[in-house]
Enzyme design. Structure first.
Site, PDB file in Angstrom:
ATOM      1  N   ASP A 196      50.746  29.079 -37.251  1.00 19.57           N
ATOM      2  CA  ASP A 196      51.732  30.086 -37.639  1.00 19.57           C
ATOM      3  C   ASP A 196      52.694  29.388 -38.597  1.00 19.57           C
ATOM      4  O   ASP A 196      53.457  28.534 -38.168  1.00 19.57           O
ATOM      5  CB  ASP A 196      52.480  30.633 -36.418  1.00 19.57           C
ATOM      6  CG  ASP A 196      53.307  31.858 -36.757  1.00 19.57           C
ATOM      7  OD1 ASP A 196      53.573  32.100 -37.950  1.00 19.57           O
ATOM      8  OD2 ASP A 196      53.684  32.591 -35.827  1.00 19.57           O
ATOM      9  N   ASP A 203      50.871  32.053 -32.201  1.00 20.68           N
ATOM     10  CA  ASP A 203      52.220  31.906 -31.642  1.00 20.68           C
ATOM     11  C   ASP A 203      52.185  31.022 -30.406  1.00 20.68           C
ATOM     12  O   ASP A 203      53.164  30.351 -30.074  1.00 20.68           O
ATOM     13  CB  ASP A 203      52.789  33.265 -31.213  1.00 20.68           C
ATOM     14  CG  ASP A 203      52.952  34.233 -32.381  1.00 20.68           C
ATOM     15  OD1 ASP A 203      52.541  35.413 -32.238  1.00 20.68           O
ATOM     16  OD2 ASP A 203      53.483  33.807 -33.419  1.00 20.68           O
ATOM     17  N   ILE A 220      55.344  30.435 -40.265  1.00 19.68           N
ATOM     18  CA  ILE A 220      56.743  30.714 -39.917  1.00 19.68           C
ATOM     19  C   ILE A 220      56.744  31.615 -38.690  1.00 19.68           C
ATOM     20  O   ILE A 220      56.471  32.816 -38.776  1.00 19.68           O
ATOM     21  CB  ILE A 220      57.518  31.412 -41.056  1.00 19.68           C
ATOM     22  CG1 ILE A 220      57.564  30.522 -42.299  1.00 19.68           C
ATOM     23  CG2 ILE A 220      58.942  31.740 -40.597  1.00 19.68           C
ATOM     24  CD1 ILE A 220      58.387  31.102 -43.445  1.00 19.68           C
ATOM     25  N   ASP A 221      57.038  31.017 -37.543  1.00 19.59           N
ATOM     26  CA  ASP A 221      57.190  31.851 -36.360  1.00 19.59           C
ATOM     27  C   ASP A 221      58.666  32.217 -36.262  1.00 19.59           C
ATOM     28  O   ASP A 221      59.523  31.355 -36.164  1.00 19.59           O
ATOM     29  CB  ASP A 221      56.721  31.114 -35.100  1.00 19.59           C
ATOM     30  CG  ASP A 221      56.727  32.048 -33.901  1.00 19.59           C
ATOM     31  OD1 ASP A 221      57.153  31.637 -32.818  1.00 19.59           O
ATOM     32  OD2 ASP A 221      56.299  33.214 -34.058  1.00 19.59           O
ATOM     33  N   GLU A 274      47.919  32.784 -39.388  1.00 20.97           N
ATOM     34  CA  GLU A 274      48.439  34.160 -39.354  1.00 20.97           C
ATOM     35  C   GLU A 274      48.213  34.895 -40.666  1.00 20.97           C
ATOM     36  O   GLU A 274      47.728  36.040 -40.673  1.00 20.97           O
ATOM     37  CB  GLU A 274      49.938  34.148 -39.017  1.00 20.97           C
ATOM     38  CG  GLU A 274      50.556  35.541 -39.130  1.00 20.97           C
ATOM     39  CD  GLU A 274      51.907  35.700 -38.487  1.00 20.97           C
ATOM     40  OE1 GLU A 274      52.588  34.692 -38.235  1.00 20.97           O
ATOM     41  OE2 GLU A 274      52.278  36.864 -38.231  1.00 20.97           O
ATOM     42  N   THR A 308      59.723  35.097 -38.472  1.00 13.76           N
ATOM     43  CA  THR A 308      59.968  35.518 -39.859  1.00 13.76           C
ATOM     44  C   THR A 308      61.203  36.410 -39.960  1.00 13.76           C
ATOM     45  O   THR A 308      61.976  36.298 -40.913  1.00 13.76           O
ATOM     46  CB  THR A 308      58.733  36.240 -40.444  1.00 13.76           C
ATOM     47  OG1 THR A 308      57.645  35.320 -40.466  1.00 13.76           O
ATOM     48  CG2 THR A 308      58.984  36.746 -41.851  1.00 13.76           C
TER      49      THR A 308
END
Lengths: 289, 284
Positions: free
Chosen positions: B92, B222, B94-95, B72, B97
């Site tokens: 990703d 994601d 940090i999915d 990402e 955020t």
């Protein structure tokens, strides 16, 4: 019925003792729910095809009320399932336990992991303490008036955010699903998104969502359609964590009104109250004289 | 039978776990996080996102120097998001955020892996809950070692559906997102949930805790890992039109059964979203 004077005579130690019993009872109830979570559930409906109830709701409420009644025979009880069975939601000056045996019944039925036991307590119509137990994570939220709010012994502090455009907001849909209601529901979300809030979350349990406000992880919560047994414990927890609970009109919280706005700051609470349009639900005390 | 990608998957799990520790450490720090905006005031990124992605990619590059990456934050910095036949890690860091910034307890590290454009394994680590979701194609899906199975629900009127409002605040898009939700609520379904991370939402379907998740506007990073997890738990992934799943399309329905998925597709009105691979409709 106990008089106001008699109630005043109860020392604060008495309510502390009641709260300890509430905690034990909530944990025991939580264990029953955890066990039942793994199994097939028999589901019935109440006020609408999406207002669900199970045998476990009734079993757990009976368990909680009978164990509390044994210790406190002169106290009164307002419980979700007793109320569904016809008991009146009448809040008197008497010490009164206000109970939701399973908050998040729809989640429970689906094994969606947000389910709580909620036990609130009022004397002279004032909320004195609240216990909310997240049955699966085993997180225990407690607060006694004047003594702070805690989760698993760690003190809770609400968010100090006053800016709507930095807010994370929680809400729930409620049991009414007719097109006119949904139009208002979506309209409320639309207005909040227009104000550039960070996000809106829906977790399926009003009491656990309110606890997220108390812990500062969410900046506000609003809902139409919840009940006094969803509000009673959480209101104490949020206030004791430094937050605010008000009516959706902007006035003071009305426990029986079926609606609430809760937020870390009074500014946030009022911004939200101003943005949202009312969805009307019948008051919890509609049949109490 | 030995698995040629087993070593990669083990590394993916270790990398996700380490990344999760970094996320948890960052959450412990008192005071505000430094938050930046990407495509909208609701599309947030932090230094931790960037740090975690660098950490994951460099640890993988060390062991597997010929592999490709779609991450990402790398893509945000200008790297390509085209999927080739080369072994490719789709990340990703940090999915969720926004949840991370608020300390709302659903934040996941998501690591998917594709070879010849086929998804081979997925790792989603919901780090605040310490739940490690994994799946290897053909070998089942697991959470903390316990095998996962979707609910199998086929009746939409008994379903619990997850979706998100997304980070697009364009008023027309918002209206379409809400209209899709309203249409499903009117079916009626039992309820709608939104916890704030696509990867965790999909994993909840894999556990059987919800019957479907759909969203328009998410990215390949994601969906990649969780798509393997849901399908290995017996679920389906498809396009929002009911057609085949397209990893670069910015949208999907994942469901406990084809019946539920197709029924949801009937209610949804898609809106345009720029594809992750930059292709236009007529190039597909």
């Amino acid at each position: 019925m106990a008089s106001s004077e008699e109630n005043e005579m109860y020392s604060k130690k008495q309510w502390e003792g009641c709260m300890e019993i509430a905690v034990q009872t909530a944990r025991t109830a939580g264990q029953v729910i955890r066990e039942a979570f793994k199994h097939e559930k028999e589901v019935s409906t109440k006020s609408s095809p999406v207002d669900l109830v199970t045998e476990t709701d009734r079993l757990v409420e009976d368990l909680i009320i009978s164990s509390l009644r044994e210790k406190y025979p002169s106290h009164r009880f307002i419980g979700e399932e007793s109320s569904a069975a016809g008991e009146k939601c009448l809040l008197t000056d008497s010490p009164t336990w206000i109970i939701d045996p399973i908050d998040g019944t729809c989640n429970f039925i689906h094994s969606f992991p947000m389910v709580a036991v909620s036990i609130g307590f009022a004397v002279n119509k004032e909320l004195e303490f609240g216990v909310i137990y997240h049955c699966l994570d085993e997180n225990l939220y407690t607060a006694r008036k004047g003594h702070g709010a805690f989760c698993n012994g760690i003190q809770l502090q609400v968010s100090k955010e006053t800016d709507m455009s930095k807010a994370l907001i929680l809400t729930e849909i409620g049991a009414k699903r007719d097109p006119a209601t949904l139009k208002i529901f979506s309209g409320n979300m639309e207005r909040l998104l227009k104000a550039q809030v960070h996000g809106i979350r829906v977790i399926g349990s009003a009491t656990l969502a309110l606890c997220q406000v108390a812990s500062g992880a969410a900046d506000a919560y609003y809902q139409f359609g919840l009940h006094c047994w969803d509000i009673a414990a959480a209101a104490v927890i949020i206030r004791e964590a430094g937050g605010n609970v008000i009516d959706t009109s902007g006035g003071p919280l009305d426990l029986m009104s079926r609606r609430i706005v809760a937020a870390g700051t009074v500014e946030m609470a009022h911004y939200i109250a101003q943005e949202i349009q009312t969805i009307t639900y019948e008051r919890d005390d509609h049949n109490a004289n | 039978m030995s698995d040629v990608w087993e070593e990669c998957m083990d590394h993916g799990v270790a990398a996700a776990r380490k990344a999760g520790e970094v996320v948890r450490e960052a959450l412990k720090n008192e005071g505000c996080m430094s938050v930046m905006l990407k495509s909208s005031p609701a599309d947030l990124v932090t230094e931790t996102d960037q740090k975690v992605e660098s950490m994951i990619i460099s640890s993988i590059k060390e062991k597997f120097p010929t592999h490709s990456f779609i991450g990402e934050e790398s893509v945000a910095a200008g790297e390509s998001s085209i999927l080739t036949d080369n072994p490719t890690w789709i990340i990703d860091p940090i999915d969720g955020t926004t949840n991370f910034v608020h300390r709302f307890p659903f934040v996941a590290v998501s690591i998917g892996f594709a070879v010849k454009k086929e998804l081979e394994f997925g790792v989603v680590y919901s780090c605040m809950e310490d739940k490690m979701y994994t799946a290897r194609k053909g070998r089942g899906a697991f959470c903390n070692g316990v095998q996962l199975k979707v609910s199998g629900q086929e009746d939409i009127t008994k379903s619990l559906i997850i979706t998100e409002l997304g980070s697009n605040r364009n008023p027309d898009t918002v209206r379409r997102v809400l209209a899709n939700m309203d249409r499903l609520l009117c079916v009626p379904v039992h309820g709608i949930r939104a916890v704030g991370t696509a990867a965790v939402n999909m994993c909840l379907v894999a556990t059987g805790g919800a019957d479907a998740y759909y969203e328009i506007g998410i990215h390949c990073w994601d969906m990649a890992a969780a798509a393997v997890i849901v399908t290995e738990a017996g679920g389906v992934v498809m396009d929002v039109t009911g057609g085949p799943f397209d990893l670069m399309s910015r949208r999907l329905i994942t469901a406990s059964s084809r019946a539920i998925g197709e029924r949801i597709a009937k209610e949804l009105q898609a809106f345009p979203c720029e594809r992750d691979d930059g292709k236009k409709e007529d190039q597909l």
